[in-house]
Enzyme design. Structure first.
Site, PDB file in Angstrom:
ATOM      1  N   GLY A  12       0.821  -1.212   0.000  1.00 17.20           N
ATOM      2  CA  GLY A  12       0.000   0.000   0.000  1.00 17.20           C
ATOM      3  C   GLY A  12       0.849   1.254   0.000  1.00 17.20           C
ATOM      4  O   GLY A  12       2.027   1.236  -0.375  1.00 17.20           O
ATOM      5  N   ASN A  13       0.255   2.359   0.449  1.00 13.11           N
ATOM      6  CA  ASN A  13       0.944   3.651   0.401  1.00 13.11           C
ATOM      7  C   ASN A  13       2.248   3.656   1.199  1.00 13.11           C
ATOM      8  O   ASN A  13       3.290   4.143   0.721  1.00 13.11           O
ATOM      9  CB  ASN A  13       0.018   4.745   0.942  1.00 13.11           C
ATOM     10  N   CYS A 126       3.333   6.927  14.319  1.00  8.44           N
ATOM     11  CA  CYS A 126       3.853   8.177  13.740  1.00  8.44           C
ATOM     12  C   CYS A 126       3.924   9.271  14.811  1.00  8.44           C
ATOM     13  O   CYS A 126       4.915  10.013  14.892  1.00  8.44           O
ATOM     14  CB  CYS A 126       3.000   8.617  12.560  1.00  8.44           C
ATOM     15  N   ALA A 158      -4.674   9.455   6.433  1.00  4.73           N
ATOM     16  CA  ALA A 158      -5.032   8.333   7.301  1.00  4.73           C
ATOM     17  C   ALA A 158      -5.803   7.307   6.476  1.00  4.73           C
ATOM     18  O   ALA A 158      -6.980   7.488   6.179  1.00  4.73           O
ATOM     19  CB  ALA A 158      -5.886   8.811   8.476  1.00  4.73           C
ATOM     20  N   ASN A 165      -6.943   1.265  13.402  1.00  4.52           N
ATOM     21  CA  ASN A 165      -6.049   1.034  14.542  1.00  4.52           C
ATOM     22  C   ASN A 165      -5.930   2.265  15.444  1.00  4.52           C
ATOM     23  O   ASN A 165      -4.908   2.469  16.088  1.00  4.52           O
ATOM     24  CB  ASN A 165      -4.658   0.625  14.042  1.00  4.52           C
TER      25      ASN A 165
END
Length: 294
Positions: A12-13, A126, A158, A165
């Site tokens: 993914g990203n 993060c 996001a 999560n």
């Protein structure tokens, strides 16, 4: 220079942005990208770049475990346990970007050297990567009784994994504020800001001390820590000088992404991929020094 072969679980990203950073590393060789969607853009980009791609998840990697000595897990907290169990006994290190918290918490500028030989290390979150070094810097001058962090990120940065999560984010970050940052009590809050145009990641760190803060020493420690993080996260910076008001210390931070694959407003994702890269590079250097890789 000899490089250590690495792979990423998750196309993914985050996985794709991390892949682009790894391709510039003098210590790591991007060897395999592991996904579960054969049509994902990440897998297509990896294939175009000459990276081996696997589209049936960790089970596909287990047929070719020689492709990586270090794996990054950029999936989800729930999937991470399965991945750890799957590679057990294969002498493969894992750098976990999910908030699963199976391995020890690591913030590169604070405690990485203590965990270079661990099978699994956890990148916290993060918000943790952006703020815990600051809590630790303040705590190195005077004990911190309570530390509260507020991470504000652009809503578009996001993805489904982050949104699924949120509870793990707040719980994991709060524990790491205490265990890694050194605060007696920690609390973490995350805000998804839907403003348009999307805003850069902003972090507020508020610490309460036992007694009035030594303004000069605390400011110097915070500025030094920001410089250390900035070495591998170029968009990490103070918004204003630290505010020391009696026993309260407040620090305002901003994180701008490099824009490798993700937009620059996604500093929250950039600091995770940049920090994970830093951790893997230090592990790789340690492995090479000990001739662990034959």
């Amino acid at each position: 220079m000899e490089k250590i072969k690495v792979g990423i679980i998750g196309s993914g990203n985050i996985g794709t942005d991390l892949m682009m950073k790894i391709q510039r590393s003098p210590y790591l060789e991007m060897s395999v990208l592991i996904g579960i969607d054969p049509q994902s853009e990440g897998l297509k980009l990896a294939k175009d770049a000459g990276v081996v791609t696997i589209s049936n998840g960790i089970e596909g990697f287990l047929e070719k475990p020689e492709l990586a000595k270090i794996l990054f897990d950029a999936t989800s907290a729930k999937a991470h346990q399965h991945h750890v169990d799957a590679v057990k006994g294969l002498n493969i290190r894992i750098v976990d970007l999910t908030p699963a918290a199976i391995g020890p918490f690591v913030a590169p500028t604070v405690n990485l050297t203590e965990h270079l030989e661990k099978d699994v290390v956890n990148m916290i979150t993060c918000g943790g990567q952006a703020t815990i070094p600051i809590v630790h810097a303040i705590h190195s001058v005077q004990p911190v009784n309570y530390a509260e962090i507020i991470a504000t990120i652009a809503s578009k940065s996001a993805g489904p994994g982050t949104r699924a999560n949120i509870d793990e984010f707040t719980q994991t970050t709060a524990r790491a504020i205490e265990q890694v940052g050194g605060a007696k009590k920690g609390k973490a809050i995350i805000i998804l800001n839907p403003a348009e145009p999307q805003l850069l990641m902003r972090d507020t760190v508020m610490c309460l001390l036992n007694e009035d803060g030594d303004a000069e020493a605390i400011s110097a420690a915070v500025i030094d820590m920001v410089s250390k993080v900035n070495d591998f996260v170029p968009g990490y910076r103070l918004k204003i000088d630290p505010l020391i008001e009696g026993k309260k210390v407040t620090v305002f931070l901003e994180v701008e992404g490099l824009g490798d694959y993700l937009p620059i407003y996604a500093g929250n994702l950039d600091i995770m991929t940049a920090s994970a890269l830093k951790v893997a590079e230090e592990i790789a250097k340690s492995m090479l020094e000990r001739a662990e890789v034959q």
